[in-house]
Motif scaffolding. Sequence first.
Motif, PDB file in Angstrom:
ATOM      1  N   PRO A   6      34.981  11.066  29.376  1.00 18.69           N
ATOM      2  CA  PRO A   6      36.160  10.220  29.165  1.00 18.69           C
ATOM      3  C   PRO A   6      37.007  10.652  27.972  1.00 18.69           C
ATOM      4  O   PRO A   6      38.168  10.275  27.870  1.00 18.69           O
ATOM      5  CB  PRO A   6      35.577   8.822  28.946  1.00 18.69           C
ATOM      6  CG  PRO A   6      34.132   8.979  28.774  1.00 18.69           C
ATOM      7  CD  PRO A   6      33.738  10.331  29.248  1.00 18.69           C
ATOM      8  N   GLY A  10      40.701  15.540  31.499  1.00 19.58           N
ATOM      9  CA  GLY A  10      40.784  15.233  32.923  1.00 19.58           C
ATOM     10  C   GLY A  10      41.039  16.448  33.807  1.00 19.58           C
ATOM     11  O   GLY A  10      41.321  16.301  34.988  1.00 19.58           O
ATOM     12  N   SER A  30      40.281   9.857  38.665  1.00 21.21           N
ATOM     13  CA  SER A  30      40.698   8.576  38.092  1.00 21.21           C
ATOM     14  C   SER A  30      40.207   8.522  36.656  1.00 21.21           C
ATOM     15  O   SER A  30      39.381   9.333  36.239  1.00 21.21           O
ATOM     16  CB  SER A  30      40.112   7.407  38.892  1.00 21.21           C
ATOM     17  OG  SER A  30      38.714   7.356  38.723  1.00 21.21           O
ATOM     18  N   GLY A  31      40.704   7.544  35.951  1.00 25.32           N
ATOM     19  CA  GLY A  31      40.219   7.336  34.594  1.00 25.32           C
ATOM     20  C   GLY A  31      38.835   6.718  34.625  1.00 25.32           C
ATOM     21  O   GLY A  31      38.378   6.227  35.658  1.00 25.32           O
ATOM     22  N   GLU A  33      35.829   4.024  34.109  1.00 26.25           N
ATOM     23  CA  GLU A  33      35.745   2.577  34.176  1.00 26.25           C
ATOM     24  C   GLU A  33      34.328   2.148  33.822  1.00 26.25           C
ATOM     25  O   GLU A  33      33.381   2.906  34.021  1.00 26.25           O
ATOM     26  CB  GLU A  33      36.146   2.050  35.542  1.00 26.25           C
ATOM     27  CG  GLU A  33      35.261   2.494  36.675  1.00 26.25           C
ATOM     28  CD  GLU A  33      35.696   1.909  38.007  1.00 26.25           C
ATOM     29  OE1 GLU A  33      34.983   1.038  38.525  1.00 26.25           O
ATOM     30  OE2 GLU A  33      36.738   2.346  38.516  1.00 26.25           O
ATOM     31  N   ARG A  41      33.144   7.404  36.864  1.00 28.60           N
ATOM     32  CA  ARG A  41      34.386   8.112  37.163  1.00 28.60           C
ATOM     33  C   ARG A  41      34.324   8.694  38.565  1.00 28.60           C
ATOM     34  O   ARG A  41      33.313   9.292  38.959  1.00 28.60           O
ATOM     35  CB  ARG A  41      34.581   9.234  36.151  1.00 28.60           C
ATOM     36  CG  ARG A  41      36.015   9.656  35.997  1.00 28.60           C
ATOM     37  CD  ARG A  41      36.238  10.314  34.668  1.00 28.60           C
ATOM     38  NE  ARG A  41      37.657  10.496  34.471  1.00 28.60           N
ATOM     39  CZ  ARG A  41      38.184  11.209  33.517  1.00 28.60           C
ATOM     40  NH1 ARG A  41      37.419  11.798  32.641  1.00 28.60           N
ATOM     41  NH2 ARG A  41      39.483  11.328  33.413  1.00 28.60           N
TER      42      ARG A  41
END
Length: 78
Positions: A6, A10, A30-31, A33, A41
Amino acid sequence: ALALDPQGNGAAVNWDNPESGTKGVFAPVSGPELRSDEICRAFLSTLVLQTGSSKMQGTACRPSGGEWSIKEITPWKG
């Protein structure tokens, strides 16, 4: 782990295994979570074997201070 971090940018990460001749690409889609005290992720991956290639989609999670593990993976539906 590098592609899913994170704190990372990316970007997709290429990898290869010289012993097996297998290689591929792993990319977050995606980011991160938070799920049940784990960082998760979604990702897409391409696996290239000597017999051809395949694309997969899935989710990987990492507990605090732990290692990433794939929680779900299926063939990419495009």
